[in-house]
Write a protein that holds these residues in place. Structure first.
Motif, PDB file in Angstrom:
ATOM      1  N   HIS A 117       0.810  -1.221   0.000  1.00  0.00           N
ATOM      2  CA  HIS A 117       0.000   0.000   0.000  1.00  0.00           C
ATOM      3  C   HIS A 117       0.839   1.266   0.000  1.00  0.00           C
ATOM      4  CE1 HIS A 117       1.199  -0.614   4.097  1.00  0.00           C
ATOM      5  NE2 HIS A 117       0.689   0.540   4.486  1.00  0.00           N
ATOM      6  N   LEU A 118       2.118   1.158   0.369  1.00  0.00           N
ATOM      7  CA  LEU A 118       3.020   2.302   0.399  1.00  0.00           C
ATOM      8  C   LEU A 118       3.930   2.378  -0.819  1.00  0.00           C
ATOM      9  CD1 LEU A 118       4.081   2.127   4.154  1.00  0.00           C
ATOM     10  CD2 LEU A 118       2.650   3.885   3.106  1.00  0.00           C
ATOM     11  N   GLY A 119       3.816   1.403  -1.709  1.00  0.00           N
ATOM     12  CA  GLY A 119       4.710   1.325  -2.849  1.00  0.00           C
ATOM     13  C   GLY A 119       5.947   0.500  -2.600  1.00  0.00           C
ATOM     14  N   VAL A 156       7.631   2.483   8.729  1.00  0.00           N
ATOM     15  CA  VAL A 156       6.445   2.908   7.987  1.00  0.00           C
ATOM     16  C   VAL A 156       5.835   4.120   8.699  1.00  0.00           C
ATOM     17  CG1 VAL A 156       5.931   0.630   7.016  1.00  0.00           C
ATOM     18  CG2 VAL A 156       4.963   1.275   9.233  1.00  0.00           C
ATOM     19  N   PRO A 157       5.199   5.036   7.954  1.00  0.00           N
ATOM     20  CA  PRO A 157       4.640   6.236   8.584  1.00  0.00           C
ATOM     21  C   PRO A 157       3.354   5.984   9.362  1.00  0.00           C
ATOM     22  CG  PRO A 157       4.266   6.280   6.223  1.00  0.00           C
ATOM     23  CD  PRO A 157       5.154   5.110   6.491  1.00  0.00           C
ATOM     24  N   ASP A 158       2.694   4.845   9.123  1.00  0.00           N
ATOM     25  CA  ASP A 158       1.441   4.517   9.805  1.00  0.00           C
ATOM     26  C   ASP A 158       1.417   3.007  10.028  1.00  0.00           C
ATOM     27  OD1 ASP A 158      -1.212   3.863  10.518  1.00  0.00           O
ATOM     28  OD2 ASP A 158      -2.045   5.535   9.381  1.00  0.00           O
ATOM     29  N   PHE A 201       6.931  -3.919  11.583  1.00  0.00           N
ATOM     30  CA  PHE A 201       6.763  -2.520  11.198  1.00  0.00           C
ATOM     31  C   PHE A 201       7.064  -1.634  12.397  1.00  0.00           C
ATOM     32  CE2 PHE A 201       3.773  -5.183   8.866  1.00  0.00           C
ATOM     33  CZ  PHE A 201       4.256  -4.992   7.575  1.00  0.00           C
ATOM     34  N   THR A 202       7.890  -0.622  12.172  1.00  0.00           N
ATOM     35  CA  THR A 202       8.281   0.320  13.204  1.00  0.00           C
ATOM     36  C   THR A 202       7.895   1.725  12.767  1.00  0.00           C
ATOM     37  OG1 THR A 202      10.153  -1.058  13.910  1.00  0.00           O
ATOM     38  CG2 THR A 202      10.249   1.276  14.474  1.00  0.00           C
ATOM     39  N   ASN A 203       7.336   2.510  13.677  1.00  0.00           N
ATOM     40  CA  ASN A 203       6.945   3.879  13.362  1.00  0.00           C
ATOM     41  C   ASN A 203       8.158   4.718  12.964  1.00  0.00           C
ATOM     42  OD1 ASN A 203       5.018   6.223  13.514  1.00  0.00           O
ATOM     43  ND2 ASN A 203       6.484   6.857  15.072  1.00  0.00           N
ATOM     44  N   GLY A 204       8.019   5.451  11.855  1.00  0.00           N
ATOM     45  CA  GLY A 204       9.111   6.311  11.423  1.00  0.00           C
ATOM     46  C   GLY A 204       8.936   6.748   9.992  1.00  0.00           C
ATOM     47  N   THR A 205       9.873   7.539   9.507  1.00  0.00           N
ATOM     48  CA  THR A 205       9.857   7.962   8.110  1.00  0.00           C
ATOM     49  C   THR A 205       9.999   6.740   7.222  1.00  0.00           C
ATOM     50  OG1 THR A 205      10.809  10.115   8.680  1.00  0.00           O
ATOM     51  CG2 THR A 205      11.028   9.391   6.401  1.00  0.00           C
ATOM     52  N   GLY A 206       9.052   6.558   6.306  1.00  0.00           N
ATOM     53  CA  GLY A 206       9.089   5.349   5.507  1.00  0.00           C
ATOM     54  C   GLY A 206       8.162   5.402   4.304  1.00  0.00           C
ATOM     55  N   GLU A 309      14.667   1.523  -3.780  1.00  0.00           N
ATOM     56  CA  GLU A 309      15.030   2.114  -5.063  1.00  0.00           C
ATOM     57  C   GLU A 309      13.834   2.835  -5.685  1.00  0.00           C
ATOM     58  OE1 GLU A 309      17.313   0.707  -9.152  1.00  0.00           O
ATOM     59  OE2 GLU A 309      16.102  -0.746  -8.037  1.00  0.00           O
ATOM     60  N   GLY A 310      14.018   4.118  -5.976  1.00  0.00           N
ATOM     61  CA  GLY A 310      12.990   4.888  -6.661  1.00  0.00           C
ATOM     62  C   GLY A 310      11.787   5.266  -5.829  1.00  0.00           C
ATOM     63  N   LEU A 311      11.860   5.125  -4.512  1.00  0.00           N
ATOM     64  CA  LEU A 311      10.705   5.383  -3.654  1.00  0.00           C
ATOM     65  C   LEU A 311      11.072   6.414  -2.598  1.00  0.00           C
ATOM     66  CD1 LEU A 311       7.791   4.479  -3.088  1.00  0.00           C
ATOM     67  CD2 LEU A 311       8.694   2.697  -1.605  1.00  0.00           C
ATOM     68  N   ASP A 312      10.340   7.533  -2.583  1.00  0.00           N
ATOM     69  CA  ASP A 312      10.593   8.585  -1.606  1.00  0.00           C
ATOM     70  C   ASP A 312       9.806   8.309  -0.331  1.00  0.00           C
ATOM     71  OD1 ASP A 312      12.244  10.029  -3.346  1.00  0.00           O
ATOM     72  OD2 ASP A 312      10.514  11.051  -4.246  1.00  0.00           O
ATOM     73  N   PRO A 313      10.474   8.231   0.821  1.00  0.00           N
ATOM     74  CA  PRO A 313       9.767   7.993   2.083  1.00  0.00           C
ATOM     75  C   PRO A 313       9.001   9.229   2.535  1.00  0.00           C
ATOM     76  CG  PRO A 313      12.121   8.201   2.479  1.00  0.00           C
ATOM     77  CD  PRO A 313      11.938   8.234   0.999  1.00  0.00           C
ATOM     78  N   ALA A 314       7.953   8.988   3.336  1.00  0.00           N
ATOM     79  CA  ALA A 314       7.123  10.051   3.891  1.00  0.00           C
ATOM     80  C   ALA A 314       7.284  10.071   5.405  1.00  0.00           C
ATOM     81  CB  ALA A 314       5.659   9.819   3.516  1.00  0.00           C
TER      82      ALA A 314
END
Length: 326
Positions: A117-119, A156-158, A201-206, A309-314
């Motif tokens: 779901h996050l790419g 992951v951000p959520d 999964f750990t809370n954080g920029t992802g 690769e090619g994926l910007d974290p949020a």
């Protein structure tokens, strides 16, 4: 927010995690780290790629190192129960609006490339070339004596959203950390193979890959690895540990490879195969959650991760914080 009930009849049957594909800047340096220091076995190599497996594994590889201009993660891969599950997976992801593609991968049969779901890139296969057993070829054992790949952990951000998505495809929660103020998940451990986790999964920029873990026979293997790293130029690559987690009960060590990809060396968790096994809840501020002996993790452990690769974290949508070492 409560964790979802176990999904015992998912749309397709994932057996376990399988392998990780790293982009590395200096292939020779990475090869030396994973082969000469950790003790993984080379199953094939050329000037651009190295394939590795651990001592108990019969599949061709559990890690792929690709020479790259940037340090990144290309994909996380999973093995499914049979060929039919690949078609079921393709149909399910396509129905969700996810891009799907049949890709060619050396030493594997039909392989489905898609994303969560996050790419975050996911690949699924059933057939991989099988190799002769080497778990009793003790002359090959060296380094930390890695037996098998054990799990991934991702920022992951959520976390609630990640648990919800992976629950749909059959990943069951074994342990979790909840923030009492927001009633949201801060971290969660989910599995397919009957251990504490295949992916956490750990809370954080992802999304970013927090670490890849390898299972070893005993805590003494970790002590031996520390002695080896400390005397062969890798003392600065030791990030956290050794210690014992409250979550999972695992004896652990966290180290960084030459590109900064984090590796956990791991043993002593427990079996989770019962479908009605109750998940264990931990409080975010409990110091024994991180380390049973009470030592807090360093700040780098909560901030540093490998990009895909090619994926910007949020950024994370949850501001809660655990105890962090000064």
């Amino acid at each position: 927010m409560p964790i979802p009930a176990p999904n015992l009849y998912p749309p397709f049957n994932i057996i376990r995690l399988s392998h990780v594909d790293f982009g590395v800047k200096d292939l020779a340096a990475s090869k030396a780290f994973y082969v000469d220091t950790l003790g993984l076995q080379i199953t094939d190599e050329d000037e651009q790629t190295v394939y590795l497996r651990a001592m108990e594994e019969r599949g061709h590889h559990c890690m792929v190192l690709h020479k790259s201009e940037e340090s990144h993660v290309k994909s996380l891969s999973y093995k499914v129960f049979d060929e039919e599950q690949l078609d079921k997976a393709q149909a399910w992801f396509a129905a969700k609006g996810h891009k799907t593609e049949w890709v060619e991968r050396p030493y594997q049969g039909r392989t489905l490339a898609t994303h969560d779901h996050l790419g975050m890139p996911m690949e699924f296969y059933f057939k991989m070339d099988r190799l002769e057993p080497i778990h009793q070829k003790y002359a090959l054992y060296k380094g930390v004596k890695p037996l098998r790949i054990d799990h991934f952990n991702c920022f992951v951000p959520d976390v609630d959203a990640a648990v919800g998505f992976y629950n749909e495809i059959g990943f069951r929660v074994t342990e979790y950390t909840e923030d009492d103020e927001s009633n949201r998940l801060w971290a969660a451990w989910t599995h397919r193979k009957g251990g504490v986790h295949d992916i956490a999964f750990t809370n954080g920029t992802g999304p970013r890959l927090h670490h890849t873990a390898f299972w070893v026979p005993t805590p003494m293997n970790i002590i031996d690895l520390l002695d080896l790293m400390a005397t062969t130029g890798y003392v600065s690559n030791i990030e956290r540990g050794p210690g014992r987690h409250g979550i999972s009960n695992a004896f652990f060590l966290y180290i960084l490879d030459p590109d900064g990809h984090r590796i956990e060396i791991y043993c002593s968790d427990y079996q989770t195969v019962d479908p009605d096994l109750e998940a264990i809840k931990w409080d975010l501020k409990d110091p024994q959650r991180q380390t049973l002996w009470g030592a807090a993790a360093p700040r780098s452990w909560f901030e540093h991760g490998s990009v895909f690769e090619g994926l910007d974290p949020a950024p994370s949508t949850l501001g809660a914080s655990p105890i962090i070492a000064p």
